[in-house]
Design a protein around this motif. Structure first.
Motif, PDB file in Angstrom:
ATOM      1  N   ARG A  19      -2.160  -0.388  -5.228  1.00 13.89           N
ATOM      2  CA  ARG A  19      -2.270   0.214  -3.903  1.00 13.89           C
ATOM      3  C   ARG A  19      -3.670   0.017  -3.323  1.00 13.89           C
ATOM      4  O   ARG A  19      -3.829  -0.271  -2.131  1.00 13.89           O
ATOM      5  CB  ARG A  19      -1.905   1.690  -3.959  1.00 13.89           C
TER       6      ARG A  19
ATOM      7  N   SER B  36       0.818  -1.215   0.000  1.00 17.43           N
ATOM      8  CA  SER B  36       0.000   0.000   0.000  1.00 17.43           C
ATOM      9  C   SER B  36       0.851   1.263   0.000  1.00 17.43           C
ATOM     10  O   SER B  36       0.384   2.342  -0.371  1.00 17.43           O
ATOM     11  CB  SER B  36      -0.941   0.002   1.213  1.00 17.43           C
ATOM     12  N   THR B  37       2.108   1.124   0.412  1.00 20.31           N
ATOM     13  CA  THR B  37       3.010   2.274   0.410  1.00 20.31           C
ATOM     14  C   THR B  37       4.077   2.167  -0.678  1.00 20.31           C
ATOM     15  O   THR B  37       4.540   3.186  -1.199  1.00 20.31           O
ATOM     16  CB  THR B  37       3.710   2.422   1.777  1.00 20.31           C
TER      17      THR B  37
ATOM     18  N   ASP C 223       5.188  -3.970  -8.423  1.00 16.90           N
ATOM     19  CA  ASP C 223       3.758  -4.168  -8.662  1.00 16.90           C
ATOM     20  C   ASP C 223       3.489  -5.545  -9.261  1.00 16.90           C
ATOM     21  O   ASP C 223       2.576  -6.259  -8.833  1.00 16.90           O
ATOM     22  CB  ASP C 223       3.218  -3.087  -9.612  1.00 16.90           C
TER      23      ASP C 223
END
Length: 204
Positions: free
Chosen positions: A90, A81-82, A147
């Motif tokens: 995210r 998420s960061t 990702d």
């Protein structure tokens, strides 16, 4: 909380399966990290394989596996998420933190009510596997590489978890544990569906 602290939280959490519930707020890195150490129910990420359930699990083993799996998924979600670059990645990671917190808390609440202490199955290697998975994601370069690595991991893990929870449900005779797993399964399936969509979008 930085990535190294999140990784440490995962290791500490595996050593202490029953932890206090996390803050439900999604704002701030501290809240996300708290969620990573306080999630509930059924969902690992490449940390559990069929060998874990191959020899059979008793109820205390089932609670342990579910708890560790959700905690690992939440910790990786807190990292992604960061560290994630894609907005879709995210958003998915934040969903992992939120949903697996809820699932894990449900599992912890039920284990306490049934007075069943989560216990590692024989030959347990979950702490090492979860730590390894998080380390690989931590080492991945931020950006498209991270990702892709995260979403590939999530797709593979959720496919495996669906198989594992189905096996666990057949191993318990406790109707409340069966209900816990039955209620978690559609959530895990939804996570898998979403993960596959995000994975495909990253390939475009």
């Amino acid at each position: 909380m930085n990535e190294r602290m999140i990784k440490r939280a995962l290791v500490i959490g595996l050593a202490m399966p029953v932890l206090a519930a996390c803050n439900k707020s999604d704002s701030g890195a501290a809240a996300k990290a708290d969620a990573a150490v306080g999630t509930a129910g059924a969902g690992a990420q490449g940390a559990i394989n069929s060998e874990t359930v191959g020899g059979g699990l008793n109820d205390s083993n089932i609670f342990y596996v579910l708890d560790a799996a959700n905690m690992g998924d939440s910790a990786k979600g807190a990292l992604a998420s960061t560290k994630g670059t894609s907005a879709e990645v995210r958003a998915f990671a934040k969903m992992m933190v939120r949903d697996h917190h809820t699932l894990r808390q449900q599992g912890q609440d039920l284990s306490k009510r049934l007075a069943i202490q989560p216990t590692p199955p024989t030959g347990d290697s979950l702490p090492a596997k979860l730590d390894s998975a998080l380390s690989k994601l931590t080492a991945a370069a931020k950006g498209r590489d991270f990702d892709k690595a995260y979403m590939d991991h999530e797709v593979a893990a959720h496919r495996e978890v669906l198989t594992i929870v189905t096996s666990a449900m057949s191993m318990t005779r406790n109707s409340e544990i069966k209900n816990l797993i039955q209620n978690a399964a559609p959530i895990i399936q939804a996570h898998l569906d979403r993960a596959e969509t995000v994975q495909k979008n990253l390939q475009k």
